[in-house]
Design a protein around this motif. Structure first.
Motif, PDB file in Angstrom:
ATOM      1  N   SER A  54       8.672   0.758   8.315  1.00 50.04           N
ATOM      2  CA  SER A  54       7.803   1.310   9.601  1.00 50.04           C
ATOM      3  C   SER A  54       8.652   2.840   9.727  1.00 50.04           C
ATOM      4  CB  SER A  54       8.274   0.523  10.777  1.00 50.04           C
ATOM      5  OG  SER A  54       7.530   0.654  11.849  1.00 50.04           O
ATOM      6  N   SER A  55       9.737   2.752   9.559  1.00 46.15           N
ATOM      7  CA  SER A  55      10.594   4.112   9.855  1.00 46.15           C
ATOM      8  C   SER A  55      10.168   5.140   8.996  1.00 46.15           C
ATOM      9  CB  SER A  55      12.262   3.951   9.735  1.00 46.15           C
ATOM     10  OG  SER A  55      12.614   2.959  10.725  1.00 46.15           O
ATOM     11  N   ILE A  56       9.824   4.959   7.754  1.00 47.96           N
ATOM     12  CA  ILE A  56       9.286   5.851   6.786  1.00 47.96           C
ATOM     13  C   ILE A  56       7.934   6.399   7.095  1.00 47.96           C
ATOM     14  CG2 ILE A  56       8.396   6.113   4.513  1.00 47.96           C
ATOM     15  CD1 ILE A  56      10.860   4.503   3.472  1.00 47.96           C
ATOM     16  N   ALA A  57       7.186   5.397   7.530  1.00 44.00           N
ATOM     17  CA  ALA A  57       5.714   5.501   8.161  1.00 44.00           C
ATOM     18  C   ALA A  57       5.891   6.720   9.285  1.00 44.00           C
ATOM     19  CB  ALA A  57       5.009   4.453   8.483  1.00 44.00           C
ATOM     20  N   VAL A  58       6.738   6.499  10.066  1.00 39.25           N
ATOM     21  CA  VAL A  58       7.092   7.099  11.474  1.00 39.25           C
ATOM     22  C   VAL A  58       7.496   8.849  10.898  1.00 39.25           C
ATOM     23  CG1 VAL A  58       8.533   7.603  13.395  1.00 39.25           C
ATOM     24  CG2 VAL A  58       7.629   5.461  13.088  1.00 39.25           C
ATOM     25  N   ILE A  59       8.596   8.724  10.055  1.00 38.09           N
ATOM     26  CA  ILE A  59       8.770  10.092   9.670  1.00 38.09           C
ATOM     27  C   ILE A  59       7.854  10.914   9.054  1.00 38.09           C
ATOM     28  CG2 ILE A  59      10.431  11.246   8.058  1.00 38.09           C
ATOM     29  CD1 ILE A  59      12.288   8.957   8.959  1.00 38.09           C
ATOM     30  N   LEU A  60       7.027  10.259   8.258  1.00 41.09           N
ATOM     31  CA  LEU A  60       5.744  10.784   7.462  1.00 41.09           C
ATOM     32  C   LEU A  60       4.498  10.863   8.218  1.00 41.09           C
ATOM     33  CD1 LEU A  60       6.444   9.159   3.981  1.00 41.09           C
ATOM     34  CD2 LEU A  60       6.970  11.556   4.853  1.00 41.09           C
ATOM     35  N   SER A  61       4.761  10.408   9.574  1.00 40.24           N
ATOM     36  CA  SER A  61       3.529  10.585  10.506  1.00 40.24           C
ATOM     37  C   SER A  61       2.291  10.003   9.958  1.00 40.24           C
ATOM     38  CB  SER A  61       3.178  11.735  10.990  1.00 40.24           C
ATOM     39  OG  SER A  61       4.130  12.437  11.504  1.00 40.24           O
ATOM     40  N   LEU A  62       2.604   8.593   9.243  1.00 39.46           N
ATOM     41  CA  LEU A  62       1.493   7.981   8.503  1.00 39.46           C
ATOM     42  C   LEU A  62       0.933   7.066   9.779  1.00 39.46           C
ATOM     43  CD1 LEU A  62       3.049   6.612   5.288  1.00 39.46           C
ATOM     44  CD2 LEU A  62       1.268   8.494   5.764  1.00 39.46           C
ATOM     45  N   PRO A  63      -0.491   6.610   9.815  1.00 36.41           N
ATOM     46  CA  PRO A  63      -1.129   5.802  10.627  1.00 36.41           C
ATOM     47  C   PRO A  63      -0.823   4.351  10.118  1.00 36.41           C
ATOM     48  CG  PRO A  63      -2.972   6.941   9.334  1.00 36.41           C
ATOM     49  CD  PRO A  63      -1.364   7.486   8.834  1.00 36.41           C
ATOM     50  N   ASP A  64      -0.955   3.391  11.164  1.00 35.51           N
ATOM     51  CA  ASP A  64      -0.334   2.099  11.073  1.00 35.51           C
ATOM     52  C   ASP A  64      -1.148   1.527   9.731  1.00 35.51           C
ATOM     53  OD1 ASP A  64       0.860   2.347  13.298  1.00 35.51           O
ATOM     54  OD2 ASP A  64      -0.574   1.151  14.493  1.00 35.51           O
ATOM     55  N   ASP A  65      -2.513   1.915   9.640  1.00 37.74           N
ATOM     56  CA  ASP A  65      -3.229   1.345   8.495  1.00 37.74           C
ATOM     57  C   ASP A  65      -2.523   1.940   7.197  1.00 37.74           C
ATOM     58  OD1 ASP A  65      -4.156   3.882   8.938  1.00 37.74           O
ATOM     59  OD2 ASP A  65      -6.167   3.394   8.307  1.00 37.74           O
ATOM     60  N   LYS A  66      -1.804   2.830   7.168  1.00 31.67           N
ATOM     61  CA  LYS A  66      -1.371   3.466   5.978  1.00 31.67           C
ATOM     62  C   LYS A  66       0.235   2.835   5.417  1.00 31.67           C
ATOM     63  CE  LYS A  66      -4.932   6.037   4.921  1.00 31.67           C
ATOM     64  NZ  LYS A  66      -5.920   5.378   4.076  1.00 31.67           N
ATOM     65  N   GLU A  67       0.734   2.286   6.595  1.00 29.84           N
ATOM     66  CA  GLU A  67       2.118   1.909   6.556  1.00 29.84           C
ATOM     67  C   GLU A  67       2.220   0.700   5.450  1.00 29.84           C
ATOM     68  OE1 GLU A  67       5.408  -0.463   9.097  1.00 29.84           O
ATOM     69  OE2 GLU A  67       3.935   1.011  10.295  1.00 29.84           O
ATOM     70  N   CYS A  68       1.211  -0.067   5.140  1.00 26.04           N
ATOM     71  CA  CYS A  68       1.353  -1.063   4.174  1.00 26.04           C
ATOM     72  C   CYS A  68       1.407  -0.477   2.696  1.00 26.04           C
ATOM     73  CB  CYS A  68       0.090  -1.972   4.143  1.00 26.04           C
ATOM     74  SG  CYS A  68      -1.482  -1.252   4.241  1.00 26.04           S
ATOM     75  N   ASN A  69       0.871   0.781   2.568  1.00 24.26           N
ATOM     76  CA  ASN A  69       0.939   1.468   1.337  1.00 24.26           C
ATOM     77  C   ASN A  69       2.370   1.392   0.957  1.00 24.26           C
ATOM     78  OD1 ASN A  69      -1.873   1.340   1.058  1.00 24.26           O
ATOM     79  ND2 ASN A  69      -1.822   3.800   1.681  1.00 24.26           N
ATOM     80  N   ILE A  70       3.109   1.808   1.819  1.00 24.64           N
ATOM     81  CA  ILE A  70       4.792   2.156   1.616  1.00 24.64           C
ATOM     82  C   ILE A  70       5.384   0.989   0.952  1.00 24.64           C
ATOM     83  CG2 ILE A  70       7.029   2.555   2.378  1.00 24.64           C
ATOM     84  CD1 ILE A  70       5.705   4.264   4.497  1.00 24.64           C
ATOM     85  N   GLU A  71       5.047  -0.369   1.579  1.00 27.37           N
ATOM     86  CA  GLU A  71       5.416  -1.778   1.283  1.00 27.37           C
ATOM     87  C   GLU A  71       4.874  -2.019  -0.098  1.00 27.37           C
ATOM     88  OE1 GLU A  71       5.768  -6.121   2.994  1.00 27.37           O
ATOM     89  OE2 GLU A  71       4.766  -4.701   3.985  1.00 27.37           O
ATOM     90  N   GLU A  72       3.656  -1.857  -0.529  1.00 32.29           N
ATOM     91  CA  GLU A  72       3.002  -2.179  -1.892  1.00 32.29           C
ATOM     92  C   GLU A  72       3.756  -1.210  -2.718  1.00 32.29           C
ATOM     93  OE1 GLU A  72      -1.065  -1.349  -1.444  1.00 32.29           O
ATOM     94  OE2 GLU A  72      -1.204  -3.059   0.276  1.00 32.29           O
ATOM     95  N   CYS A  73       4.008  -0.147  -2.527  1.00 30.71           N
ATOM     96  CA  CYS A  73       4.700   0.701  -3.500  1.00 30.71           C
ATOM     97  C   CYS A  73       6.371   0.033  -3.927  1.00 30.71           C
ATOM     98  CB  CYS A  73       4.875   2.214  -2.992  1.00 30.71           C
ATOM     99  SG  CYS A  73       3.512   3.156  -3.075  1.00 30.71           S
ATOM    100  N   HIS A  74       6.871  -0.158  -2.683  1.00 34.73           N
ATOM    101  CA  HIS A  74       8.112  -0.796  -2.969  1.00 34.73           C
ATOM    102  C   HIS A  74       8.183  -2.111  -3.696  1.00 34.73           C
ATOM    103  CE1 HIS A  74      12.275  -2.038  -2.018  1.00 34.73           C
ATOM    104  NE2 HIS A  74      11.601  -3.351  -1.602  1.00 34.73           N
TER     105      HIS A  74
END
Length: 75
Positions: A54-74
């Motif tokens: 969630s913090s990475i998504a905030v810093i990258l200014s990603l919308p909520d629906d794109k946040e799950c992409n970070i988790e999937e990559c991890h």
């Protein structure tokens, strides 16, 4: 949960919230922390990972629906 686990969860949530507030102070209007997760997943499998994503998504200014992409990559 025993008292130590509860205390650790509460302290982690507070630390997470402080981190989001620090990000907001530094980046100002560039970021939106509203409705972002500052909680703690104590399932034993992901620990504090949801907050980190969630913090990475905030810093990258990603919308909520794109946040799950970070988790999937991890994973």
């Amino acid at each position: 949960m025993d008292n130590d686990e509860i205390q650790n969860e509460v302290l982690t949530r507070l630390d997470n919230f402080q981190t989001l507030m620090m990000i907001k102070r530094r980046l100002g209007d560039l970021v939106d922390i509203e409705d972002r997760l500052f909680g703690y997943c104590g399932c034993g499998e992901c620990d504090n990972s949801p907050f980190i994503f969630s913090s990475i998504a905030v810093i990258l200014s990603l919308p909520d629906d794109k946040e799950c992409n970070i988790e999937e990559c991890h994973w």
